[in-house]
Design a protein around this motif. Structure first.
Motif, PDB file in Angstrom:
ATOM      1  N   GLY A  31       0.812  -1.113  -0.017  1.00 14.50           N
ATOM      2  CA  GLY A  31       0.010   0.019   0.021  1.00 14.50           C
ATOM      3  C   GLY A  31       0.794   1.319  -0.011  1.00 14.50           C
ATOM      4  N   LEU A  32       1.898   1.448   0.734  1.00 11.44           N
ATOM      5  CA  LEU A  32       2.817   2.316   0.991  1.00 11.44           C
ATOM      6  C   LEU A  32       3.450   2.763  -0.585  1.00 11.44           C
ATOM      7  N   PHE A  33       4.104   1.541  -1.055  1.00 12.71           N
ATOM      8  CA  PHE A  33       4.660   1.702  -2.349  1.00 12.71           C
ATOM      9  C   PHE A  33       3.902   2.184  -3.392  1.00 12.71           C
ATOM     10  N   ALA A  34       2.464   1.551  -3.331  1.00 17.63           N
ATOM     11  CA  ALA A  34       1.634   2.093  -4.463  1.00 17.63           C
ATOM     12  C   ALA A  34       1.154   3.588  -4.012  1.00 17.63           C
ATOM     13  N   ARG A  35       0.861   3.986  -2.990  1.00 19.38           N
ATOM     14  CA  ARG A  35       0.495   5.166  -2.819  1.00 19.38           C
ATOM     15  C   ARG A  35       1.670   6.250  -2.929  1.00 19.38           C
ATOM     16  N   GLY A  36       3.009   5.963  -2.269  1.00 24.72           N
ATOM     17  CA  GLY A  36       3.984   6.850  -2.316  1.00 24.72           C
ATOM     18  C   GLY A  36       4.720   7.169  -3.601  1.00 24.72           C
ATOM     19  N   VAL A  37       5.258   5.881  -4.070  1.00 24.87           N
ATOM     20  CA  VAL A  37       5.756   5.982  -5.326  1.00 24.87           C
ATOM     21  C   VAL A  37       5.165   5.973  -6.568  1.00 24.87           C
ATOM     22  N   GLU A  88      11.600  13.761  -8.071  1.00 23.13           N
ATOM     23  CA  GLU A  88      10.438  13.165  -7.243  1.00 23.13           C
ATOM     24  C   GLU A  88      10.595  12.457  -6.096  1.00 23.13           C
ATOM     25  N   ILE A  89      11.838  12.150  -5.811  1.00 18.24           N
ATOM     26  CA  ILE A  89      12.014  11.053  -4.859  1.00 18.24           C
ATOM     27  C   ILE A  89      11.508  11.727  -3.232  1.00 18.24           C
ATOM     28  N   GLU A  90      11.792  12.925  -3.169  1.00 17.51           N
ATOM     29  CA  GLU A  90      11.321  13.336  -1.769  1.00 17.51           C
ATOM     30  C   GLU A  90       9.746  13.774  -1.504  1.00 17.51           C
ATOM     31  N   VAL A  91       9.070  13.764  -2.994  1.00 20.05           N
ATOM     32  CA  VAL A  91       7.734  14.016  -2.712  1.00 20.05           C
ATOM     33  C   VAL A  91       6.976  12.480  -2.629  1.00 20.05           C
ATOM     34  N   MET A  92       7.960  11.417  -3.176  1.00 16.22           N
ATOM     35  CA  MET A  92       7.335  10.269  -2.854  1.00 16.22           C
ATOM     36  C   MET A  92       7.311   9.939  -1.479  1.00 16.22           C
ATOM     37  N   SER A  93       8.552  10.029  -0.924  1.00 16.83           N
ATOM     38  CA  SER A  93       8.769   9.654   0.388  1.00 16.83           C
ATOM     39  C   SER A  93       7.685  10.567   1.436  1.00 16.83           C
ATOM     40  N   ALA A  94       7.554  11.890   1.054  1.00 14.45           N
ATOM     41  CA  ALA A  94       6.746  12.684   2.140  1.00 14.45           C
ATOM     42  C   ALA A  94       5.227  12.007   1.742  1.00 14.45           C
ATOM     43  N   SER A  98       3.626  11.110   5.174  1.00 15.56           N
ATOM     44  CA  SER A  98       2.074  11.561   5.652  1.00 15.56           C
ATOM     45  C   SER A  98       0.952  10.536   5.846  1.00 15.56           C
ATOM     46  N   LEU A  99       1.030   9.458   5.527  1.00  9.05           N
ATOM     47  CA  LEU A  99      -0.071   8.272   5.763  1.00  9.05           C
ATOM     48  C   LEU A  99       0.302   7.749   7.131  1.00  9.05           C
ATOM     49  N   LEU A 101       1.797   5.324   8.931  1.00  7.60           N
ATOM     50  CA  LEU A 101       1.510   3.921   8.967  1.00  7.60           C
ATOM     51  C   LEU A 101       2.807   3.353   9.559  1.00  7.60           C
ATOM     52  N   ILE A 102       3.885   4.074   9.387  1.00 10.54           N
ATOM     53  CA  ILE A 102       5.167   3.436   9.621  1.00 10.54           C
ATOM     54  C   ILE A 102       5.851   4.532  10.323  1.00 10.54           C
ATOM     55  N   GLU A 103       6.872   4.252  11.174  1.00 13.55           N
ATOM     56  CA  GLU A 103       7.622   5.219  11.878  1.00 13.55           C
ATOM     57  C   GLU A 103       9.099   5.038  11.711  1.00 13.55           C
ATOM     58  N   LYS A 104       9.433   5.450  10.280  1.00 13.90           N
ATOM     59  CA  LYS A 104      10.699   5.455   9.703  1.00 13.90           C
ATOM     60  C   LYS A 104      11.087   6.896   9.286  1.00 13.90           C
ATOM     61  N   PRO A 105      12.533   7.104   9.489  1.00 17.03           N
ATOM     62  CA  PRO A 105      12.987   8.636   9.039  1.00 17.03           C
ATOM     63  C   PRO A 105      12.879   8.749   7.490  1.00 17.03           C
ATOM     64  N   GLN A 106      12.611   9.731   7.193  1.00 21.74           N
ATOM     65  CA  GLN A 106      12.427  10.133   5.512  1.00 21.74           C
ATOM     66  C   GLN A 106      13.619   9.517   5.011  1.00 21.74           C
ATOM     67  N   LEU A 107      14.721  10.021   5.289  1.00 24.84           N
ATOM     68  CA  LEU A 107      15.959   9.301   4.671  1.00 24.84           C
ATOM     69  C   LEU A 107      15.997   8.198   4.536  1.00 24.84           C
TER      70      LEU A 107
END
Length: 203
Positions: A31-37, A88-94, A98-99, A101-107
């Motif tokens: 879900g995260l990969f589909a939404r984010g990337v 686009e990578i920062e937009v994808m990760s953002a 924003s969802l 669902l996970i607590e991971k650093p953006q980097l």
């Protein structure tokens, strides 16, 4: 020749690898990969879109799609695709962050996206410069009539020193034949400063 099924399998593999890299359940990773990337509502929507685009104009339609085109990274001459991904990578990760669902650093998420797409080198060179990052540019030659003609700035990246050099003249226009002309016309020295510098050195 690239097949539709090959791209579909690659999409599934990317999501599985993303899950493994971030140590999260595969269902959540999909879900995260589909939404984010790929910017779809869910993983099924991404899969359906892949087949729908193919039905329009085969692989060409997928390659022209705003996000599904990234499936062609490492499959074709992909320099332009990678450049677009960098943008686009920062937009994808953002979107993923924003969802909530996970607590991971953006980097870490950015690194995982790169690795999931097979771009291992890109994943290794992610630097958090911080919001206040600035370069302290200084004149390279203080005796020039225009001291801003050539500037330099020193910085450390992971304890490794680098020196950046900037010039007002496009380096792409320099050649073996015209460099002497460039030096004589552009890099004019202030005679007074030059004499003062020589005098100081002799002392």
């Amino acid at each position: 020749m690239i097949l539709l099924e090959q791209l579909h399998t690659k999409l599934q593999y990317q999501a599985k690898l993303f899950a493994w890299l971030l140590e999260i359940p595969e269902l959540i990773a999909e879900g995260l990969f589909a939404r984010g990337v790929y910017n779809f509502a869910n993983f099924s929507a991404a899969e359906n879109a892949l087949h729908q685009e193919y039905s329009k104009n085969n692989l060409h339609a997928i390659f022209e799609h705003d996000t599904l085109k990234y499936l062609f990274i490492c499959e074709v001459d992909d320099d332009e695709l990678i450049d677009e991904l960098h943008e686009e990578i920062e937009v994808m990760s953002a979107r993923i962050v924003s969802l909530n669902l996970i607590e991971k650093p953006q980097l870490q998420i950015i690194s995982a996206i790169y690795k999931s797409m097979g771009l291992l080198d890109e994943s290794r060179f992610i630097v958090n410069t911080g919001a206040e990052f600035q370069l302290n540019w200084k004149p390279y030659f203080s005796t020039l009539t225009d001291p801003t003609e050539v500037l330099y700035a020193d910085l450390l990246v992971h304890t490794r020193p680098f020196r950046l050099v900037a010039t007002k003249y496009p380096l792409s226009k320099l050649s073996y034949d015209n460099i002497s002309t460039y030096l004589s016309r552009r890099l004019k020295q202030d005679s007074n400063l030059h004499k003062a510098t020589l005098g100081a050195e002799r002392k």
